[in-house]
Enzyme design. Structure first.
Site, PDB file in Angstrom:
ATOM      1  N   LYS A 191      34.681 -22.921 102.366  1.00 38.46           N
ATOM      2  CA  LYS A 191      35.774 -22.568 102.694  1.00 38.46           C
ATOM      3  C   LYS A 191      36.109 -21.278 103.369  1.00 38.46           C
ATOM      4  CE  LYS A 191      39.437 -20.513 101.220  1.00 38.46           C
ATOM      5  NZ  LYS A 191      40.112 -20.146 102.502  1.00 38.46           N
TER       6      LYS A 191
ATOM      7  N   GLU B  59      41.033   0.725  98.322  1.00 37.78           N
ATOM      8  CA  GLU B  59      40.103   0.525  99.363  1.00 37.78           C
ATOM      9  C   GLU B  59      41.437  -0.097 100.632  1.00 37.78           C
ATOM     10  OE1 GLU B  59      38.710  -3.749  99.667  1.00 37.78           O
ATOM     11  OE2 GLU B  59      36.730  -3.009 100.791  1.00 37.78           O
TER      12      GLU B  59
ATOM     13  N   CYS C   9      33.089  -3.948 104.085  1.00 38.07           N
ATOM     14  CA  CYS C   9      33.071  -3.595 102.708  1.00 38.07           C
ATOM     15  C   CYS C   9      32.166  -2.517 102.649  1.00 38.07           C
ATOM     16  CB  CYS C   9      32.562  -4.751 101.885  1.00 38.07           C
ATOM     17  SG  CYS C   9      31.046  -5.463 102.458  1.00 38.07           S
TER      18      CYS C   9
ATOM     19  N   GLU D 248      30.920 -10.883  95.545  1.00 36.55           N
ATOM     20  CA  GLU D 248      30.796  -9.618  96.436  1.00 36.55           C
ATOM     21  C   GLU D 248      32.204  -9.069  96.850  1.00 36.55           C
ATOM     22  OE1 GLU D 248      28.360  -7.503  96.638  1.00 36.55           O
ATOM     23  OE2 GLU D 248      26.817  -8.867  95.627  1.00 36.55           O
TER      24      GLU D 248
HETATM   25  P1  NAD Z   1      40.589 -12.119 100.052  1.00 29.91           P
HETATM   26  O1  NAD Z   1      40.217 -12.010  98.905  1.00 29.91           O
HETATM   27  O2  NAD Z   1      42.111 -12.305 100.720  1.00 29.91           O
HETATM   28  O3  NAD Z   1      40.122 -13.728 100.705  1.00 29.91           O
HETATM   29  C1  NAD Z   1      38.414 -14.034 100.603  1.00 29.91           C
HETATM   30  C2  NAD Z   1      38.673 -15.501 100.499  1.00 29.91           C
HETATM   31  O4  NAD Z   1      39.006 -16.125  99.343  1.00 29.91           O
HETATM   32  C3  NAD Z   1      39.650 -15.994 101.514  1.00 29.91           C
HETATM   33  O5  NAD Z   1      38.641 -17.092 101.769  1.00 29.91           O
HETATM   34  C4  NAD Z   1      40.711 -16.637 100.886  1.00 29.91           C
HETATM   35  O6  NAD Z   1      41.388 -17.814 101.399  1.00 29.91           O
HETATM   36  C5  NAD Z   1      40.368 -17.025  99.314  1.00 29.91           C
HETATM   37  N1  NAD Z   1      40.987 -16.840  98.231  1.00 29.91           N
HETATM   38  C6  NAD Z   1      42.113 -16.430  98.191  1.00 29.91           C
HETATM   39  N2  NAD Z   1      42.980 -16.555  97.101  1.00 29.91           N
HETATM   40  C7  NAD Z   1      42.134 -17.520  96.510  1.00 29.91           C
HETATM   41  C8  NAD Z   1      42.473 -18.318  95.109  1.00 29.91           C
HETATM   42  N3  NAD Z   1      43.553 -18.068  94.408  1.00 29.91           N
HETATM   43  N4  NAD Z   1      41.479 -19.324  94.843  1.00 29.91           N
HETATM   44  C9  NAD Z   1      40.394 -19.388  95.811  1.00 29.91           C
HETATM   45  N5  NAD Z   1      40.067 -18.716  96.919  1.00 29.91           N
HETATM   46  C10 NAD Z   1      41.188 -17.922  97.272  1.00 29.91           C
HETATM   47  O7  NAD Z   1      39.802 -11.118 101.161  1.00 29.91           O
HETATM   48  P2  NAD Z   1      39.906 -11.189 102.547  1.00 29.91           P
HETATM   49  O8  NAD Z   1      41.033 -10.467 102.855  1.00 29.91           O
HETATM   50  O9  NAD Z   1      39.592 -12.034 103.482  1.00 29.91           O
HETATM   51  O10 NAD Z   1      38.479  -9.851 102.857  1.00 29.91           O
HETATM   52  C11 NAD Z   1      38.719  -8.669 102.832  1.00 29.91           C
HETATM   53  C12 NAD Z   1      37.955  -8.230 101.502  1.00 29.91           C
HETATM   54  O11 NAD Z   1      36.639  -8.740 101.265  1.00 29.91           O
HETATM   55  C13 NAD Z   1      37.770  -6.928 101.114  1.00 29.91           C
HETATM   56  O12 NAD Z   1      38.030  -6.358 100.168  1.00 29.91           O
HETATM   57  C14 NAD Z   1      36.303  -6.377 101.461  1.00 29.91           C
HETATM   58  O13 NAD Z   1      35.798  -5.372 100.825  1.00 29.91           O
HETATM   59  C15 NAD Z   1      35.726  -7.471 100.945  1.00 29.91           C
HETATM   60  N6  NAD Z   1      34.428  -7.931 101.468  1.00 29.91           N
HETATM   61  C16 NAD Z   1      33.474  -7.680 100.681  1.00 29.91           C
HETATM   62  C17 NAD Z   1      32.149  -7.761 100.965  1.00 29.91           C
HETATM   63  C18 NAD Z   1      30.989  -7.440 100.269  1.00 29.91           C
HETATM   64  O14 NAD Z   1      29.734  -8.110 100.286  1.00 29.91           O
HETATM   65  N7  NAD Z   1      30.947  -6.694  99.214  1.00 29.91           N
HETATM   66  C19 NAD Z   1      31.981  -8.296 102.270  1.00 29.91           C
HETATM   67  C20 NAD Z   1      32.835  -8.570 103.282  1.00 29.91           C
HETATM   68  C21 NAD Z   1      34.205  -8.452 102.790  1.00 29.91           C
END
Ligand code: NAD
Length: 478
Positions: free
Chosen positions: A173, A380, A282, A248
């Site tokens: 997804k 963040e 990130c 992550e």
């Molecule tokens: P997000 O948490 O909003 O969404 C991530 C994913 O989770 C999306 O596909 C979203 O549709 C899904 N999601 C959201 N709510 C959900 C639920 N209730 N149930 C299941 N799935 C759900 O994050 P984002 O805005 O897409 O990405 C940014 C974040 O990702 C930042 O915090 C960044 O630091 C982090 N990030 C971390 C790494 C790492 O490896 N540590 C790498 C890249 C990004």
């Protein structure tokens, strides 16, 4: 003709009833294409299909699995310019960085093609006479992949490739806002020789499709990358049903600049780490912790360098910093700049929305002088906004670097072996950099963090085997 991005379930392309525009953050009047979302029922159907297909894939020879992954890697590499362009248009990352990410995704598939042939095991003597012990690794089963929008090719690749290499099936997804990259990856996988149902793509919202995936009874494991807030919700649900999970999440990564550093190198590391990819990494260097004797000079060189950066459309020649990826992130960046102002952080440079002649989410990269405890220095932001903080000496710098709920990556710029060595040992993070930006890692080694940045097994490289396999210990009486 408008390109349409659909989901892929049980070997068939699945269109929802409605198509929505896939936004281009560099030009809101020129969408990238259209995409259809599926619903919770489709997500459950995909998990069922993956469950049905998995045993045959697990029984395929390692060479067959390696060949499929190798084909996927080769095609991604051969088409990296076109895939990079799609990524740039959809996510807003400058073209050169986007092509680099596409190439990275291809290399990851190639790496795990090799790993499919190197699944480790052990044979040990028993404490009992006449008994042999074998320790082998088996696939986990059906793996769910939930990904963020900021690396829409590389992150799915580093989850999907090891999952398939070790004999699992996958339901992927992608994040909202990057359906095109997910579709492109699925389209390549659909022609690579995988049995129907082994790889599935479900494009849809987090709360609907993501949650349906997480709660599908036949899902065996979930690999998630995203925010700490979403991760926390997922972890509670996963714990409730005993699901294997790896997460992550966010970062607030420190880059320490010592008085003995090569200052020009430190400024290059800070500019790259804090602002490239519009700060939406990130591992971004969002906290610049500078030793007192060089603080003024560092800030002066940073503002000079920031003034030289060109903010513009992702695919335009000469763009250093693309637009912010989407409206909600753009609004979050502006809101944090306001938070910084209200709590007394001094805006040293930038922070204004820009108008380069097209409608998009353009923001001048911002540098704030912050104090420990300021929200802008603790939370963040995930945009082109970095904080600079003053440290009295090395010990103070290390204490500030570790004074965070996050623990993904930390860096130090120094010419002192003593400081570099001490920092590598005492930074409370999963990854540490010396004289390098905090962002920018190799694809063949462990990736991940500590504290609230990560949960569960590490990703990438040989370490991926921990999450995507389960260990079996067999005893045989000879
Ligand atoms: P997000 O948490 O909003 O969404 C991530 C994913 O989770 C999306 O596909 C979203 O549709 C899904 N999601 C959201 N709510 C959900 C639920 N209730 N149930 C299941 N799935 C759900 O994050 P984002 O805005 O897409 O990405 C940014 C974040 O990702 C930042 O915090 C960044 O630091 C982090 N990030 C971390 C790494 C790492 O490896 N540590 C790498 C890249 C990004």
């Amino acid at each position: 003709m408008v390109q349409r991005f659909e989901s892929y379930i049980a070997g068939r392309w699945v269109a929802g009833s409605d198509f929505a525009p896939d936004e281009n953050p560099s030009d809101l009047d020129a969408p990238v294409g259209e995409y259809a979302t599926v619903d919770a029922g489709h997500a459950r159907e995909a998990v069922e299909a993956a469950h049905a297909a998995q045993p045959a894939w697990a029984a395929a020879t390692p060479q067959q699995r390696a060949d499929v992954l190798d084909r996927v890697g080769s095609e991604i590499l051969a088409r990296k310019e076109a895939l990079g362009r799609l990524l740039a248009l959809e996510e807003g990352k400058p073209l050169s960085e986007s092509i680099g990410e596409a190439a990275r995704a291809g290399q990851i598939f190639k790496f795990f093609a090799g790993e499919a042939l190197r699944i480790p095991g052990e044979r040990l003597a028993s404490v009992r006479p006449g008994v042999d012990i074998e320790i082998t690794r088996e696939p986990v089963g059906v793996v769910g992949v939930i990904a963020p929008w900021n690396f829409p090719l590389a992150i799915p690749a580093w989850k999907i490739a090891p999952a398939l290499a070790y004999g699992n099936s996958v339901v992927f997804k992608p994040a909202e806002g990057v359906p095109g990259c997910a579709w492109a990856l699925a389209e390549i996988l659909s022609r690579a020789g995988l049995p129907a149902g082994v790889f599935n793509l479900v494009i849809g919202g987090g709360r609907s499709v993501g949650n349906a995936l997480l709660t599908a009874p036949r899902l065996d494991a979930l690999s998630f990358t995203g925010s700490v807030a979403t991760g926390g919700q997922l972890l509670r649900t996963a714990a409730g049903r005993g699901l294997k999970i790896q997460m992550e999440m966010g970062g607030k990564n420190a880059l320490v600049v010592m008085a003995d550093a090569d200052l020009e190198l430190a400024v290059r590391c800070a500019i790259d780490g804090a602002y490239f990819s519009t700060g939406q990494r990130c591992t971004a260097s969002s906290r610049l912790i500078v030793e007192a004797p060089v603080y003024e000079r560092f800030v002066e060189r940073m503002t000079q360098s920031l003034a030289e950066l060109t903010v513009g459309p992702a695919v335009a020649e000469g763009t250093d910093i693309g637009p912010v990826a989407n409206r909600s992130q753009f609004e979050q960046d502006l809101a944090y700049l306001e938070v910084g102002r209200s709590e007394g952080a001094e805006l040293l440079w930038g922070g204004r929305p820009l108008d380069p002649g097209v409608r998009g989410y353009y923001l001048q990269p911002a540098l704030l002088a912050a104090q420990p405890g300021h929200r802008v220095a603790m939370e963040e932001i995930f945009g082109p906004v970095a904080c600079v903080m003053l440290a009295e000496d090395y010990d103070h710098a290390l204490q500030l670097a570790n004074d965070t709920e996050f623990g993904l990556c930390s860096g130090i710029c120094t010419t002192s072996l003593r400081h570099a060595t001490h920092f590598k040992r005492h930074a409370q993070v999963g990854m540490v950099m010396v004289n390098l930006p905090t962002a920018g890692v190799d694809p063949h080694v462990a990736f991940g963090g500590r504290k609230s940045s990560s949960y569960g097994a590490r990703e990438q490289g040989r370490y991926a085997v921990e999450f995507y396999t389960t260990v079996k210990t067999a005893y045989t009486a000879a």
